[in-house]
Scaffold this active site. Structure first.
Site, PDB file in Angstrom:
ATOM      1  CB  CYS A  13      -0.710   0.067   1.611  1.00 44.35           C
ATOM      2  SG  CYS A  13      -2.276   1.253   1.313  1.00 44.35           S
ATOM      3  CB  CYS A  69       1.047   1.399   4.276  1.00 41.90           C
ATOM      4  SG  CYS A  69      -1.007   1.026   5.201  1.00 41.90           S
ATOM      5  CG  ASP A 116      -3.808  15.084  -3.001  1.00 44.42           C
ATOM      6  OD1 ASP A 116      -3.043  14.907  -4.574  1.00 44.42           O
ATOM      7  OD2 ASP A 116      -4.741  14.741  -2.383  1.00 44.42           O
ATOM      8  CG  ASN A 139     -13.335  11.030  -2.460  1.00 47.46           C
ATOM      9  OD1 ASN A 139     -13.482  11.396  -2.754  1.00 47.46           O
ATOM     10  ND2 ASN A 139     -12.204  11.356  -2.817  1.00 47.46           N
ATOM     11  CB  THR A 183      -7.296   6.429  -7.192  1.00 50.97           C
ATOM     12  OG1 THR A 183      -6.947   7.604  -6.174  1.00 50.97           O
ATOM     13  CG2 THR A 183      -8.057   7.838  -7.857  1.00 50.97           C
ATOM     14  CG  HIS A 211      -7.283   8.991   1.790  1.00 44.63           C
ATOM     15  ND1 HIS A 211      -7.192   7.745   1.471  1.00 44.63           N
ATOM     16  CD2 HIS A 211      -6.987   9.861   0.634  1.00 44.63           C
ATOM     17  CE1 HIS A 211      -8.034   7.485  -0.011  1.00 44.63           C
ATOM     18  NE2 HIS A 211      -7.428   9.339  -0.477  1.00 44.63           N
ATOM     19  CG  HIS A 214      -9.256  14.167   0.193  1.00 45.76           C
ATOM     20  ND1 HIS A 214      -7.892  14.424  -0.554  1.00 45.76           N
ATOM     21  CD2 HIS A 214      -9.496  12.829   0.226  1.00 45.76           C
ATOM     22  CE1 HIS A 214      -8.157  13.314  -1.505  1.00 45.76           C
ATOM     23  NE2 HIS A 214      -8.834  12.338  -1.232  1.00 45.76           N
TER      24      HIS A 214
END
Length: 108
Positions: free
Chosen positions: A5, A8, A28, A83, A91, A96, A98
């Site tokens: 990941c 991770c 980001d 999301n 994606t 997580h 934002h």
């Protein structure tokens, strides 16, 4: 932690803008607003669907850290987005949040 990941790996080795026990914030790489941070838990779960895997006190600490991250970034007004699933724009399948602040690109 999941060795395959990306989040991770960034949790372990990334350039963190803020950190607390079990959670970090990173920038980001494709910001949608002037300030666009991601809050990542150390615990690997694919999405918000698995939020029940967090004990209530840990989930609260995560949300508190999201708010602290916005404050540390100097944001008075901001948006927090999560999301859930590919159809919603997720994606990377590691839960997580934002944290978005400032003017949205292309808007006045």
């Amino acid at each position: 932690m999941n060795d395959d990941c990306l989040f991770c790996k960034l949790y372990r080795d990334g350039d963190h803008v803020a950190a607390t026990e079990g959670f970090v914030a990173i920038r980001d790489i494709n910001p949608q607003t002037p300030v666009h941070l991601l809050v990542l838990p150390e615990r690997h779960v694919d999405s918000f669907r698995e939020i029940g895997e967090f004990p209530p006190d840990e989930a609260k600490r995560m949300l508190d850290f999201v708010a602290e991250t916005a404050q540390l970034a100097g944001l008075e007004d901001y948006k927090v987005v999560v999301n859930v699933g590919a159809g919603a724009g997720q994606t990377i399948f590691h839960l997580h949040w934002h944290v978005l602040g400032g003017k949205i690109r292309g808007l006045a």
